[in-house]
Motif scaffolding. Structure first.
Motif, mmCIF file in Angstrom:
data_model
loop_
_atom_site.group_PDB
_atom_site.id
_atom_site.type_symbol
_atom_site.label_atom_id
_atom_site.label_comp_id
_atom_site.label_asym_id
_atom_site.label_seq_id
_atom_site.Cartn_x
_atom_site.Cartn_y
_atom_site.Cartn_z
ATOM 1 N N ILE A 17 3.481 -13.292 12.283
ATOM 2 C CA ILE A 17 3.079 -12.722 10.998
ATOM 3 C C ILE A 17 2.058 -11.611 11.194
ATOM 4 C CG2 ILE A 17 1.859 -13.221 8.844
ATOM 5 C CD1 ILE A 17 3.164 -16.019 8.937
ATOM 6 N N LYS A 18 1.074 -11.857 12.047
ATOM 7 C CA LYS A 18 0.049 -10.838 12.281
ATOM 8 C C LYS A 18 0.648 -9.594 12.928
ATOM 9 C CE LYS A 18 -4.084 -13.723 12.341
ATOM 10 N NZ LYS A 18 -5.288 -14.146 13.083
ATOM 11 N N ALA A 19 1.622 -9.783 13.798
ATOM 12 C CA ALA A 19 2.280 -8.635 14.439
ATOM 13 C C ALA A 19 3.022 -7.807 13.393
ATOM 14 C CB ALA A 19 3.233 -9.119 15.524
ATOM 15 N N PHE A 20 3.687 -8.468 12.474
ATOM 16 C CA PHE A 20 4.401 -7.751 11.401
ATOM 17 C C PHE A 20 3.422 -6.965 10.540
ATOM 18 C CE2 PHE A 20 5.864 -7.295 7.082
ATOM 19 C CZ PHE A 20 7.174 -6.866 7.212
ATOM 20 N N LEU A 21 2.336 -7.605 10.121
ATOM 21 C CA LEU A 21 1.362 -6.946 9.263
ATOM 22 C C LEU A 21 0.694 -5.771 9.971
ATOM 23 C CD1 LEU A 21 -0.316 -10.087 7.646
ATOM 24 C CD2 LEU A 21 1.426 -8.607 6.644
ATOM 25 N N ASP A 22 0.401 -5.938 11.265
ATOM 26 C CA ASP A 22 -0.209 -4.846 12.043
ATOM 27 C C ASP A 22 0.750 -3.670 12.155
ATOM 28 O OD1 ASP A 22 -2.497 -6.340 12.386
ATOM 29 O OD2 ASP A 22 -2.003 -6.994 14.408
ATOM 30 N N GLU A 23 2.030 -3.972 12.368
ATOM 31 C CA GLU A 23 3.032 -2.901 12.475
ATOM 32 C C GLU A 23 3.169 -2.160 11.158
ATOM 33 O OE1 GLU A 23 5.871 -0.395 14.135
ATOM 34 O OE2 GLU A 23 4.482 -1.797 15.100
ATOM 35 N N GLU A 24 3.165 -2.877 10.046
ATOM 36 C CA GLU A 24 3.243 -2.230 8.729
ATOM 37 C C GLU A 24 2.025 -1.346 8.506
ATOM 38 O OE1 GLU A 24 5.518 -2.074 6.130
ATOM 39 O OE2 GLU A 24 6.829 -2.803 7.728
ATOM 40 N N GLU A 25 0.878 -1.810 8.941
ATOM 41 C CA GLU A 25 -0.351 -1.025 8.771
ATOM 42 C C GLU A 25 -0.285 0.270 9.589
ATOM 43 O OE1 GLU A 25 -3.783 -0.354 6.815
ATOM 44 O OE2 GLU A 25 -2.567 -2.170 6.599
ATOM 45 N N ARG A 26 0.233 0.164 10.798
ATOM 46 C CA ARG A 26 0.382 1.367 11.640
ATOM 47 C C ARG A 26 1.383 2.342 11.030
ATOM 48 N NH1 ARG A 26 -0.154 -2.479 15.877
ATOM 49 N NH2 ARG A 26 2.099 -2.760 15.991
ATOM 50 N N ASN A 27 2.483 1.824 10.498
ATOM 51 C CA ASN A 27 3.494 2.696 9.884
ATOM 52 C C ASN A 27 2.920 3.406 8.655
ATOM 53 O OD1 ASN A 27 5.381 1.893 11.771
ATOM 54 N ND2 ASN A 27 6.300 0.321 10.456
ATOM 55 N N CYS A 28 2.067 2.679 7.905
ATOM 56 C CA CYS A 28 1.470 3.277 6.716
ATOM 57 C C CYS A 28 0.506 4.398 7.080
ATOM 58 C CB CYS A 28 0.746 2.193 5.918
ATOM 59 S SG CYS A 28 -0.065 2.796 4.419
ATOM 60 N N ALA A 29 -0.235 4.191 8.192
ATOM 61 C CA ALA A 29 -1.235 5.173 8.599
ATOM 62 C C ALA A 29 -0.609 6.399 9.262
ATOM 63 C CB ALA A 29 -2.219 4.518 9.571
ATOM 64 N N ALA A 30 0.626 6.236 9.772
ATOM 65 C CA ALA A 30 1.280 7.337 10.519
ATOM 66 C C ALA A 30 1.666 8.491 9.583
ATOM 67 C CB ALA A 30 2.507 6.793 11.225
#
Length: 262
Positions: free
Chosen positions: A249-262
Protein backbone atom coordinates in the motif's frame (compact mmCIF):
# COMPACT_ATOMS: atom_id res chain seq x y z
CA UNK A 1 -19.85 -11.65 -4.18
CA UNK A 2 -23.44 -10.36 -4.00
CA UNK A 3 -23.40 -6.58 -4.18
CA UNK A 4 -25.22 -4.63 -1.49
CA UNK A 5 -23.75 -1.26 -2.45
CA UNK A 6 -22.88 -0.64 -6.10
CA UNK A 7 -20.98 2.28 -7.60
CA UNK A 8 -20.97 2.07 -11.39
CA UNK A 9 -19.06 4.53 -13.60
CA UNK A 10 -19.40 7.19 -10.92
CA UNK A 11 -17.96 10.58 -11.71
CA UNK A 12 -18.00 14.09 -10.31
CA UNK A 13 -17.32 17.23 -12.33
CA UNK A 14 -17.46 20.85 -11.23
CA UNK A 15 -17.89 23.79 -13.57
CA UNK A 16 -15.25 26.39 -12.75
CA UNK A 17 -14.44 29.76 -14.37
CA UNK A 18 -11.59 28.25 -16.39
CA UNK A 19 -13.58 25.18 -17.47
CA UNK A 20 -14.69 21.79 -16.21
CA UNK A 21 -12.81 20.22 -13.28
CA UNK A 22 -13.12 16.43 -13.27
CA UNK A 23 -12.52 15.25 -9.70
CA UNK A 24 -13.50 11.58 -10.02
CA UNK A 25 -14.32 9.53 -13.10
CA UNK A 26 -15.26 5.94 -13.96
CA UNK A 27 -15.25 4.86 -10.32
CA UNK A 28 -16.54 1.29 -9.96
CA UNK A 29 -16.91 -0.50 -6.64
CA UNK A 30 -19.17 -3.22 -5.23
CA UNK A 31 -19.54 -3.74 -1.48
CA UNK A 32 -21.14 -6.87 -0.01
CA UNK A 33 -23.55 -6.77 2.91
CA UNK A 34 -21.56 -6.90 6.14
CA UNK A 35 -18.31 -5.95 4.41
CA UNK A 36 -15.98 -3.19 5.60
CA UNK A 37 -14.13 -1.24 2.91
CA UNK A 38 -11.63 1.60 3.26
CA UNK A 39 -10.66 4.26 0.74
CA UNK A 40 -7.00 5.30 0.75
CA UNK A 41 -5.31 7.86 -1.44
CA UNK A 42 -3.35 11.07 -1.54
CA UNK A 43 -4.71 14.38 -0.31
CA UNK A 44 -7.34 15.75 -2.67
CA UNK A 45 -7.81 12.50 -4.60
CA UNK A 46 -11.59 12.51 -4.20
CA UNK A 47 -12.08 10.14 -1.26
CA UNK A 48 -14.52 12.48 0.48
CA UNK A 49 -16.27 13.14 -2.82
CA UNK A 50 -16.98 9.42 -3.22
CA UNK A 51 -18.19 9.14 0.38
CA UNK A 52 -20.50 12.14 0.17
CA UNK A 53 -21.93 10.92 -3.13
CA UNK A 54 -22.82 7.60 -1.48
CA UNK A 55 -24.35 9.60 1.39
CA UNK A 56 -26.37 11.65 -1.08
CA UNK A 57 -24.79 14.88 0.16
CA UNK A 58 -23.01 15.53 -3.14
CA UNK A 59 -24.78 15.17 -6.49
CA UNK A 60 -23.48 12.52 -8.89
CA UNK A 61 -22.42 13.89 -12.27
CA UNK A 62 -21.98 10.55 -14.06
CA UNK A 63 -22.86 6.95 -13.37
CA UNK A 64 -25.00 5.74 -10.51
CA UNK A 65 -25.02 4.39 -6.96
CA UNK A 66 -27.33 1.72 -5.55
CA UNK A 67 -27.77 0.82 -1.88
CA UNK A 68 -29.72 -2.41 -1.37
CA UNK A 69 -31.11 -2.06 -4.87
CA UNK A 70 -32.29 1.55 -4.48
CA UNK A 71 -30.73 4.47 -6.31
CA UNK A 72 -29.08 7.26 -4.34
CA UNK A 73 -30.64 10.61 -5.22
CA UNK A 74 -30.12 12.48 -1.97
CA UNK A 75 -29.62 11.89 1.76
CA UNK A 76 -31.55 9.09 3.44
CA UNK A 77 -31.83 7.27 6.77
CA UNK A 78 -30.36 4.12 5.21
CA UNK A 79 -26.96 5.88 5.07
CA UNK A 80 -25.37 7.44 8.13
CA UNK A 81 -22.16 9.52 8.05
CA UNK A 82 -19.75 9.77 10.97
CA UNK A 83 -17.39 12.74 10.55
CA UNK A 84 -14.27 13.54 12.58
CA UNK A 85 -16.42 16.04 14.49
CA UNK A 86 -19.24 14.16 16.27
CA UNK A 87 -21.94 16.80 15.72
CA UNK A 88 -23.78 16.16 18.99
CA UNK A 89 -26.36 18.41 20.61
CA UNK A 90 -23.96 19.75 23.27
CA UNK A 91 -26.58 20.94 25.78
CA UNK A 92 -28.17 17.48 25.97
CA UNK A 93 -26.96 14.51 27.98
CA UNK A 94 -25.24 11.50 26.47
CA UNK A 95 -28.38 9.43 27.02
CA UNK A 96 -30.69 12.01 25.44
CA UNK A 97 -28.45 12.34 22.38
CA UNK A 98 -28.72 8.61 21.76
CA UNK A 99 -32.44 8.58 22.57
CA UNK A 100 -33.07 10.97 19.67
CA UNK A 101 -31.81 8.37 17.22
CA UNK A 102 -33.59 5.47 18.94
CA UNK A 103 -36.94 7.28 18.76
CA UNK A 104 -36.38 8.19 15.12
CA UNK A 105 -35.46 4.62 14.16
CA UNK A 106 -38.28 2.91 16.12
CA UNK A 107 -41.20 5.36 16.44
CA UNK A 108 -43.67 2.54 17.09
CA UNK A 109 -41.94 1.29 20.25
CA UNK A 110 -42.77 2.27 23.83
CA UNK A 111 -40.78 4.70 25.98
CA UNK A 112 -39.52 1.75 28.01
CA UNK A 113 -38.24 0.05 24.85
CA UNK A 114 -36.58 3.28 23.72
CA UNK A 115 -34.81 3.64 27.03
CA UNK A 116 -33.66 0.02 27.04
CA UNK A 117 -32.29 0.35 23.49
CA UNK A 118 -30.48 3.61 24.26
CA UNK A 119 -28.89 2.12 27.37
CA UNK A 120 -27.82 -0.94 25.37
CA UNK A 121 -25.94 1.24 22.88
CA UNK A 122 -24.30 3.11 25.75
CA UNK A 123 -23.10 -0.22 27.18
CA UNK A 124 -21.69 -1.28 23.81
CA UNK A 125 -19.78 1.99 23.46
CA UNK A 126 -18.54 2.05 27.06
CA UNK A 127 -20.56 5.14 27.95
CA UNK A 128 -22.58 4.06 30.99
CA UNK A 129 -20.43 6.09 33.39
CA UNK A 130 -21.10 9.28 31.41
CA UNK A 131 -24.79 8.54 30.71
CA UNK A 132 -26.15 11.65 32.43
CA UNK A 133 -23.40 14.11 31.60
CA UNK A 134 -23.87 16.93 29.09
CA UNK A 135 -22.19 16.12 25.81
CA UNK A 136 -20.22 19.37 25.92
CA UNK A 137 -18.38 18.21 29.06
CA UNK A 138 -16.91 15.09 27.43
CA UNK A 139 -13.51 14.60 25.83
CA UNK A 140 -13.35 14.52 22.03
CA UNK A 141 -12.87 10.74 22.11
CA UNK A 142 -15.91 10.23 24.36
CA UNK A 143 -18.00 12.52 22.15
CA UNK A 144 -17.04 10.41 19.16
CA UNK A 145 -18.21 7.31 21.02
CA UNK A 146 -21.58 9.02 21.51
CA UNK A 147 -21.65 9.90 17.82
CA UNK A 148 -21.08 6.26 16.88
CA UNK A 149 -23.81 5.15 19.31
CA UNK A 150 -26.24 7.64 17.76
CA UNK A 151 -25.42 6.40 14.27
CA UNK A 152 -25.84 2.73 15.19
CA UNK A 153 -29.16 3.49 16.89
CA UNK A 154 -30.56 4.66 13.55
CA UNK A 155 -29.91 1.14 12.17
CA UNK A 156 -28.53 2.34 8.82
CA UNK A 157 -27.89 -0.04 5.94
CA UNK A 158 -24.38 1.35 5.53
CA UNK A 159 -22.21 3.32 7.92
CA UNK A 160 -20.04 5.94 6.21
CA UNK A 161 -16.98 7.06 8.15
CA UNK A 162 -15.12 10.19 7.03
CA UNK A 163 -11.75 9.86 8.79
CA UNK A 164 -13.66 9.61 12.10
CA UNK A 165 -10.64 9.36 14.40
CA UNK A 166 -8.58 12.13 12.79
CA UNK A 167 -8.90 14.52 15.77
CA UNK A 168 -7.85 11.96 18.40
CA UNK A 169 -4.45 11.28 19.91
CA UNK A 170 -2.82 7.95 19.11
CA UNK A 171 -4.02 6.21 22.29
CA UNK A 172 -7.65 7.29 21.88
CA UNK A 173 -7.49 6.46 18.20
CA UNK A 174 -6.42 2.88 18.88
CA UNK A 175 -9.12 2.51 21.52
CA UNK A 176 -11.84 3.71 19.13
CA UNK A 177 -10.49 1.48 16.37
CA UNK A 178 -10.87 -1.49 18.71
CA UNK A 179 -14.41 -0.39 19.59
CA UNK A 180 -15.32 -0.19 15.90
CA UNK A 181 -13.67 -3.56 15.25
CA UNK A 182 -15.86 -5.10 17.96
CA UNK A 183 -18.99 -3.44 16.60
CA UNK A 184 -18.25 -4.63 13.07
CA UNK A 185 -18.16 -8.20 14.31
CA UNK A 186 -21.15 -7.85 16.64
CA UNK A 187 -23.51 -6.17 14.15
CA UNK A 188 -22.03 -7.32 10.82
CA UNK A 189 -21.87 -3.66 9.84
CA UNK A 190 -21.52 -2.64 6.23
CA UNK A 191 -19.02 0.23 6.31
CA UNK A 192 -17.21 2.51 3.88
CA UNK A 193 -14.44 4.46 5.58
CA UNK A 194 -12.05 7.17 4.50
CA UNK A 195 -8.71 7.08 6.24
CA UNK A 196 -5.16 8.29 5.68
CA UNK A 197 -3.77 5.68 8.07
CA UNK A 198 -2.56 2.45 6.43
CA UNK A 199 -2.55 0.56 9.73
CA UNK A 200 -6.12 1.63 10.46
CA UNK A 201 -7.29 0.49 7.03
CA UNK A 202 -5.73 -2.95 7.42
CA UNK A 203 -7.06 -3.47 10.94
CA UNK A 204 -10.64 -2.46 10.20
CA UNK A 205 -11.20 -3.46 6.58
CA UNK A 206 -11.96 -6.52 4.50
CA UNK A 207 -10.74 -4.67 1.41
CA UNK A 208 -8.71 -1.51 0.89
CA UNK A 209 -9.42 0.57 -2.22
CA UNK A 210 -6.39 2.56 -3.36
CA UNK A 211 -7.30 5.64 -5.39
CA UNK A 212 -5.23 7.29 -8.08
CA UNK A 213 -4.39 10.95 -7.73
CA UNK A 214 -6.74 13.74 -8.83
CA UNK A 215 -7.75 15.08 -11.24
CA UNK A 216 -9.79 12.27 -12.79
CA UNK A 217 -9.17 10.04 -9.79
CA UNK A 218 -10.43 6.49 -9.90
CA UNK A 219 -9.78 3.03 -8.46
CA UNK A 220 -6.09 2.26 -8.84
CA UNK A 221 -5.94 -1.05 -7.01
CA UNK A 222 -8.00 -3.09 -4.56
CA UNK A 223 -6.22 -4.95 -1.76
CA UNK A 224 -7.96 -7.96 -0.20
CA UNK A 225 -7.27 -8.13 3.53
CA UNK A 226 -6.97 -11.87 4.36
CA UNK A 227 -7.28 -11.75 8.14
CA UNK A 228 -10.26 -13.59 9.61
CA UNK A 229 -12.61 -12.07 12.17
CA UNK A 230 -12.62 -11.58 15.11
CA UNK A 231 -9.22 -9.91 14.81
CA UNK A 232 -6.51 -9.37 17.36
CA UNK A 233 -4.47 -6.21 16.86
CA UNK A 234 -1.45 -7.83 18.55
CA UNK A 235 -1.60 -10.98 16.41
CA UNK A 236 -2.17 -8.99 13.24
CA UNK A 237 0.90 -6.80 13.80
CA UNK A 238 3.07 -9.91 14.04
CA UNK A 239 1.67 -11.47 10.87
CA UNK A 240 4.08 -11.41 7.93
CA UNK A 241 1.13 -10.86 5.58
CA UNK A 242 0.29 -7.63 7.38
CA UNK A 243 3.80 -6.29 6.88
CA UNK A 244 3.71 -7.24 3.19
CA UNK A 245 0.34 -5.59 2.61
CA UNK A 246 1.46 -2.44 4.40
CA UNK A 247 4.52 -2.25 2.16
CA UNK A 248 2.40 -2.78 -0.96
CA UNK A 249 0.00 0.00 0.00
CA UNK A 250 2.76 2.44 0.90
CA UNK A 251 4.56 1.67 -2.37
CA UNK A 252 1.39 2.44 -4.33
CA UNK A 253 0.79 5.70 -2.48
CA UNK A 254 4.44 6.77 -2.90
CA UNK A 255 4.27 6.03 -6.63
CA UNK A 256 1.08 8.07 -6.99
CA UNK A 257 2.73 10.94 -5.14
CA UNK A 258 5.74 10.84 -7.47
CA UNK A 259 3.49 10.75 -10.55
CA UNK A 260 1.56 13.76 -9.23
CA UNK A 261 4.74 15.74 -8.62
CA UNK A 262 6.22 14.89 -12.06
Amino acid sequence: MTSFVELTGVGKTYQEPHGRAVIVENFDLNIAKGESVSLLGGSGCGKSTILTMVAGLTAITDGGILVDGHGVHGPGPDRRVIFSSPGLLPWMTVFDNVMLSVRQACPEESVEQWRASADDYLVQLGLTATRDRKAMTLSTAAQQRVGIARSLALNPKILLLDDPFDQLDSKARRELQDVLLDLQGRHRLTTLMITRDVEEALILSDRVVLMTHAPKATVGRIIDVPFSRPRSRTALMKDARYLELRQQIKAFLDEEERNCAA
